[in-house]
Design a protein around this motif. Structure first.
Motif, short mmCIF file in Angstrom:
data_model
loop_
_atom_site.label_atom_id
_atom_site.label_comp_id
_atom_site.label_asym_id
_atom_site.label_seq_id
_atom_site.Cartn_x
_atom_site.Cartn_y
_atom_site.Cartn_z
N VAL A 204 0.85 -1.19 0.00
CA VAL A 204 0.00 0.00 0.00
C VAL A 204 0.88 1.24 0.00
CG1 VAL A 204 -1.80 1.29 1.21
CG2 VAL A 204 -1.80 -1.22 1.28
N GLY A 205 0.60 2.18 -0.89
CA GLY A 205 1.30 3.45 -0.93
C GLY A 205 0.34 4.59 -0.60
N LEU A 206 0.73 5.45 0.33
CA LEU A 206 -0.10 6.58 0.75
C LEU A 206 0.68 7.88 0.54
CD1 LEU A 206 -1.57 5.17 4.11
CD2 LEU A 206 -2.55 5.02 1.80
N ASN A 207 0.00 8.86 -0.02
CA ASN A 207 0.66 10.13 -0.32
C ASN A 207 -0.37 11.24 -0.27
OD1 ASN A 207 2.63 11.96 -1.01
ND2 ASN A 207 2.97 11.17 -3.08
N ILE A 208 0.10 12.48 -0.23
CA ILE A 208 -0.76 13.66 -0.28
C ILE A 208 -0.09 14.68 -1.20
CG2 ILE A 208 -1.73 15.59 1.03
CD1 ILE A 208 -1.72 13.82 3.50
N GLY A 209 -0.87 15.27 -2.09
CA GLY A 209 -0.29 16.27 -2.97
C GLY A 209 -1.32 16.86 -3.91
N PRO A 210 -0.94 17.92 -4.65
CA PRO A 210 -1.87 18.57 -5.57
C PRO A 210 -2.05 17.76 -6.85
CG PRO A 210 0.27 19.64 -5.65
CD PRO A 210 0.37 18.61 -4.59
N LEU A 211 -3.31 17.49 -7.20
CA LEU A 211 -3.63 16.74 -8.41
C LEU A 211 -4.87 17.33 -9.06
CD1 LEU A 211 -3.17 13.04 -7.19
CD2 LEU A 211 -1.66 14.30 -8.73
N SER A 212 -4.88 17.35 -10.37
CA SER A 212 -6.06 17.85 -11.08
C SER A 212 -7.25 16.96 -10.77
CB SER A 212 -5.79 17.86 -12.59
OG SER A 212 -5.49 16.55 -13.05
N ASP A 213 -8.39 17.58 -10.51
CA ASP A 213 -9.59 16.83 -10.14
C ASP A 213 -10.82 17.66 -10.50
OD1 ASP A 213 -11.40 15.06 -9.13
OD2 ASP A 213 -10.92 15.43 -7.02
N ARG A 214 -11.17 17.63 -11.78
CA ARG A 214 -12.33 18.39 -12.27
C ARG A 214 -13.39 17.49 -12.88
NH1 ARG A 214 -9.47 23.62 -15.26
NH2 ARG A 214 -8.18 24.27 -13.48
N GLY A 215 -13.33 16.21 -12.58
CA GLY A 215 -14.32 15.29 -13.12
C GLY A 215 -14.13 15.00 -14.58
N ARG A 216 -12.89 15.09 -15.08
CA ARG A 216 -12.63 14.87 -16.49
C ARG A 216 -11.71 13.66 -16.66
NH1 ARG A 216 -10.23 20.59 -18.14
NH2 ARG A 216 -8.76 19.86 -16.57
N ASP A 217 -11.63 13.21 -17.91
CA ASP A 217 -10.69 12.15 -18.21
C ASP A 217 -9.27 12.61 -17.89
OD1 ASP A 217 -12.74 10.57 -19.10
OD2 ASP A 217 -12.46 11.09 -21.22
N PHE A 218 -8.46 11.70 -17.47
CA PHE A 218 -7.04 11.94 -17.17
C PHE A 218 -6.84 12.79 -15.91
CE2 PHE A 218 -7.47 11.71 -21.86
CZ PHE A 218 -6.90 10.46 -22.03
#
Length: 326
Positions: free
Chosen positions: A128-142
């Motif tokens: 199991v790998g756990l991390n926290i960071g900024p990621l694009s998340d707008r409900g779109r592909d990719f």
């Protein structure tokens, strides 16, 4: 003014696919917790079992989140994706302390039950790998792509977490987790997770054949084999260990400086590198009634309690046996 030079937020934005980094300021993507798992030895299973393992992983994850009273984390997961031999998804980072505990322990229990009662030859052990960071998340592909996601998968492939499963017993240890330093600092060291920092081992996460090295933290809910005995790995019943992951943790500590204390009763202490001769210290705590000193130069280390004899090869010792001479 052209769109390329417009400094106003929201005006004349380029599509993200063609936007150049470092060209102008943009808002950071939202921070997300990242949960990723890989099955140990996936490619070692017969091909006919690969589909069964791929289907079983998300089912087991869902079951473990429900059992840990964290069904909301699973139901609200972001950019979920199967990786064939694993699974990855994002979550609100406020849940990360609960993912660390109790979910990792619950996942261990869920896999233990699954492996005990499963039919066929498939046994499931997960990294199991756990991390926290900024990621694009707008409900779109990719969505969900970015450095934090890439680093999470590198952590999953790193040597320390692989070694944790390789050096433990398959019948006991079903889960080995590795946390990014950010995840550990924010959730564990910050006091939010229900596990003491001493239960985590600091490791250097490296991946063979990849230019990757990061400080990370290992946690094994149910250690066994070479992991047994390390109080920094999971179970409070463990005792100090001397092999496996424990050795890596010890090796990462700063080396002690200064000359060590050496003690040997009625025996020779041989120290130093031999280049044509040896340094021999003879410590005799009891009475000395004389004799012949043979061998190389004889010197004392620090303060010597008892008799002290110094001389050269072939000399016969005379005089007061209680005399101390530097």
């Amino acid at each position: 003014m052209s769109d390329f030079g417009n400094p106003q937020p929201g005006a004349g934005r380029l599509p993200e696919a063609t936007a150049q980094p470092f060209s102008r300021s943009r808002r950071l993507p939202p921070y997300r917790g990242i949960v990723a798992v890989d099955a140990k030895g996936f490619t070692g299973h017969p091909a006919i079992e690969h589909g069964e393992i791929s289907r079983a992983i998300p089912e087991l994850l869902e079951e473990s989140f429900v059992r840990a009273d964290l069904a909301e984390v699973w139901d609200d997961r972001r950019f979920p994706a199967s990786t064939g031999d694993g699974y990855v998804f994002g979550c609100d980072p406020e849940w990360m302390p609960f993912v660390i505990h109790p979910w990792l322990h619950t996942l261990q229990e869920t896999l233990e039950e699954f492996n005990l009662h499963t039919s066929g030859t498939v046994g499931m052990r997960l990294r199991v790998g756990l991390n926290i960071g900024p990621l694009s998340d707008r409900g779109r592909d990719f969505d969900g792509n970015g450095t934090a996601r890439n680093d999470t998968h590198r952590l999953l492939d790193s040597r320390p977490v692989k070694d944790a499963l390789a050096t433990s017993r398959a019948s006991v240890t079903h889960v080995a987790a590795i946390l990014s330093d950010r995840c550990y600092q924010d959730a564990v060291l910050g006091g939010y997770a229900g596990r003491h920092p001493d239960r985590f081992i600091e490791v250097s996460a490296t991946v063979e054949g990849k230019p990757f090295e990061q400080r990370a933290w290992l946690f094994v809910p149910s250690p066994s084999g070479d992991l047994l005995g390390n109080r920094a790995v999971g179970d409070e019943r463990a005792e100090p260990a001397s092999t496996g992951v424990a050795q890596e943790a010890a090796a990462s500590r700063p080396a002690r400086t200064g000359r060590p204390t050496v003690q040997a009763d009625r025996s020779n202490v041989n120290s130093g590198t031999v280049h044509g001769g040896q340094n021999v210290t003879n410590v005799l705590p009891g009475p000395l009634s004389g004799g012949v000193v043979q061998g190389g130069p004889v010197r004392g280390i620090g303060s010597v309690g008892g008799d002290y004899v110094e001389g050269n090869k072939g000399d016969t010792v005379h005089g007061d046996k209680n005399e101390y001479r530097r």
